[in-house]
Design an enzyme around this catalytic site. Structure first.
Site, PDB file in Angstrom:
ATOM      1  N   GLU A   1       0.395  -1.559   0.262  1.00 25.75           N
ATOM      2  CA  GLU A   1      -0.011   0.079   0.236  1.00 25.75           C
ATOM      3  C   GLU A   1       1.047   1.413   0.084  1.00 25.75           C
ATOM      4  OE1 GLU A   1      -3.983   1.983   2.631  1.00 25.75           O
ATOM      5  OE2 GLU A   1      -2.147   0.774   4.069  1.00 25.75           O
TER       6      GLU A   1
ATOM      7  N   CYS B   1      -5.406  -3.262   2.919  1.00 25.99           N
ATOM      8  CA  CYS B   1      -5.258  -2.370   4.242  1.00 25.99           C
ATOM      9  C   CYS B   1      -6.530  -3.350   5.270  1.00 25.99           C
ATOM     10  CB  CYS B   1      -4.506  -1.319   4.552  1.00 25.99           C
ATOM     11  SG  CYS B   1      -3.398  -1.050   5.949  1.00 25.99           S
TER      12      CYS B   1
ATOM     13  N   LYS C   1      -9.362   2.116  -2.346  1.00 24.12           N
ATOM     14  CA  LYS C   1     -10.205   1.673  -1.323  1.00 24.12           C
ATOM     15  C   LYS C   1     -10.816   2.189  -0.637  1.00 24.12           C
ATOM     16  CE  LYS C   1      -7.689   1.390   3.481  1.00 24.12           C
ATOM     17  NZ  LYS C   1      -6.925   1.817   4.453  1.00 24.12           N
TER      18      LYS C   1
END
Length: 276
Positions: A40, A155, A114
């Site tokens: 990330e 994540c 995300k």
């Protein structure tokens, strides 16, 4: 598929991080990798919004992305760019945390922003408000590749099992979870969450991570957990990269996906229910 986990300690300088990632990709290719996986925000890990405003670019202008595309074409290597911090044209000025799948010809075949923002108070000293600087995505993505279908996440998304279940039911055989996981929550939850996502979906989970203390030219430095992992569909940890930056290679047998799903076909057993 020979997969390469690229574990990095990214700074807040995109040019520096591109050079590091490029060297690691060349190393991975020399070791026979067919598909490499970066963590990330590999282009700029920073706690300073003003610094991000200075160095981040729009996707069409981002030198990290174009540099990685060119290198993939040169090496003949597939790549998951775990994510890049990118400017957007949003009126509120927030950035995107965007993952890319790049083909061995250097083409972008999938993008994912995300969805879940890391807005937490881990301790009084360790607080995060990701949504202050980044706007959440709204679209789940499965990317088709010659090696299998990738369900993309980033994540904090790993804590939301419903997302990964939908990805698996939409055809994903591999779930990608590039991360810059907090060293505190990582020690407590990282491996458990990755193994849970693999077991409940019958997918491989590939999770390249940031690690260590990250150099910062502006703002506070961050610490991340490391331990990039690949988990098999039955829940076994096939690779744990520890806490040092580097390249970790694993050969994956995608027939294990169907084997695990035959043994425990839970993706077929959803039932509607009422309450609570």
């Amino acid at each position: 598929m020979r997969a390469a986990l690229l574990q990095m300690t990214s700074s807040d300088l995109p040019e520096e991080n591109l050079a590091t990632a490029s060297a690691m990709l060349c190393e991975a290719k020399e070791q026979g990798a067919e598909f490499a996986f970066l963590p990330e925000v590999m282009n700029c890990l920073s706690t300073s919004r003003s610094h991000q405003e200075d160095v981040l670019k729009l996707e069409a202008e981002d030198a990290t992305l174009t540099g990685l595309q060119a290198l993939c074409a040169e090496l003949g290597l597939w790549l998951l760019v775990g994510s890049l911090g990118l400017k957007t044209n949003d009126t509120d000025g927030r950035f995107a945390n965007r993952s890319f799948v790049i083909s061995a010809a250097g083409d972008i075949v999938a993008r994912y922003d995300k969805i879940h923002m890391f807005d937490v108070d881990v301790t009084p000293e360790e607080t995060y408000r990701e949504s202050d600087g980044y706007r959440p995505g709204e679209q789940a993505v499965v990317a088709k590749t010659p090696f299998g279908n990738l369900g993309l996440s980033i994540c904090y998304d790993v804590r939301f099992g419903q997302l990964h279940r939908k990805l698996a039911k939409a055809g994903a055989e591999i779930l990608t979870v590039p991360a810059a996981f907090s060293h505190i929550t990582g020690a407590a939850h990282w491996e458990t969450l990755l193994r849970a996502r693999a077991i409940e979906t019958g997918c491989f989970v590939i999770a390249p991570a940031q690690t260590g203390k990250h150099p910062a030219t502006k703002g506070q430095s961050r610490r991340t957990h490391g331990h990039s992992m690949i988990v098999a569909p039955w829940g076994e940890v096939l690779a744990d990269a520890g806490t040092e930056p580097g390249v970790t290679l694993v050969d994956l047998d995608l027939t294990l996906v169907q084997k695990a799903r035959r043994q425990v076909p839970s993706l077929q057993h959803d039932r509607d229910f009422s309450g609570p």
